[in-house]
Design a protein around this motif. Structure first.
Motif, PDB file in Angstrom:
ATOM      1  N   VAL A  95       0.869  -1.173   0.000  1.00 26.29           N
ATOM      2  CA  VAL A  95       0.000   0.000   0.000  1.00 26.29           C
ATOM      3  C   VAL A  95       0.910   1.229   0.000  1.00 26.29           C
ATOM      4  O   VAL A  95       1.757   1.376   0.881  1.00 26.29           O
ATOM      5  N   PHE A  96       0.750   2.089  -1.015  1.00 28.24           N
ATOM      6  CA  PHE A  96       1.576   3.286  -1.168  1.00 28.24           C
ATOM      7  C   PHE A  96       0.759   4.542  -0.927  1.00 28.24           C
ATOM      8  O   PHE A  96      -0.402   4.605  -1.328  1.00 28.24           O
ATOM      9  N   PRO A  97       1.370   5.576  -0.348  1.00 29.21           N
ATOM     10  CA  PRO A  97       0.696   6.879  -0.292  1.00 29.21           C
ATOM     11  C   PRO A  97       0.829   7.566  -1.648  1.00 29.21           C
ATOM     12  O   PRO A  97       1.660   7.182  -2.477  1.00 29.21           O
ATOM     13  N   SER A  98       0.036   8.593  -1.868  1.00 30.60           N
ATOM     14  CA  SER A  98       0.100   9.315  -3.139  1.00 30.60           C
ATOM     15  C   SER A  98       1.315  10.246  -3.209  1.00 30.60           C
ATOM     16  O   SER A  98       1.756  10.595  -4.286  1.00 30.60           O
ATOM     17  N   ARG A  99       1.847  10.640  -2.023  1.00 31.25           N
ATOM     18  CA  ARG A  99       2.998  11.544  -1.974  1.00 31.25           C
ATOM     19  C   ARG A  99       3.987  11.116  -0.892  1.00 31.25           C
ATOM     20  O   ARG A  99       3.662  10.288  -0.043  1.00 31.25           O
ATOM     21  N   ASP A 100       5.156  11.726  -0.911  1.00 36.05           N
ATOM     22  CA  ASP A 100       6.167  11.458   0.112  1.00 36.05           C
ATOM     23  C   ASP A 100       5.701  11.955   1.475  1.00 36.05           C
ATOM     24  O   ASP A 100       4.920  12.907   1.559  1.00 36.05           O
TER      25      ASP A 100
END
Length: 122
Positions: A95-100
């Motif tokens: 699961v990745f976030p959309s931004r850093d």
């Protein structure tokens, strides 16, 4: 962020900004070993809200292997404002976030955290 000590565990009061509002929550700050374990093998009702802090801004990916319940992942910038949030279901490989982000908070979806979860669903 205010530090408090309960038993053996170091808790912090974290104030998170989201949609021009703020919520204060008590989190357990994780060390390196705890970062690798996260919510794995914990029970839904007894799980603590976990805080993962990182030295630099990065795209912090997580998985939910061996987490047997849904939880809310909240990625934060260096001012504790929400960068992204997602409901994570059990056994998701990535699961990745959309931004850093600089920080990640994992909030178990349970009765204890009902008000916090409601705050983020507004």
């Amino acid at each position: 962020m205010k530090n408090t000590k309960r038993g053996n565990m170091l808790n912090k009061e974290l104030t998170i900004g989201y949609n021009q509002k703020r919520v204060k929550i008590s989190v357990k700050e994780c060390n390196l070993l705890e970062k690798s374990i996260g919510l794995m093998f914990s029970s839904r009702e007894n799980a603590k809200i976990l805080l993962f802090s990182f030295n630099k801004k990065q795209r912090i990916a997580i998985h939910s292997f061996f987490v047997f319940y849904n939880f809310l992942a909240v990625w934060l910038d260096n001012s504790d404002k929400v960068v992204d949030l997602k409901i994570v279901k059990p056994f998701r490989p990535c699961v990745f976030p959309s931004r850093d982000a600089f920080k990640l908070v994992e909030i178990p979806i349970n009765r204890n955290n009902k008000n916090i979860i409601s705050f983020f669903r507004r």
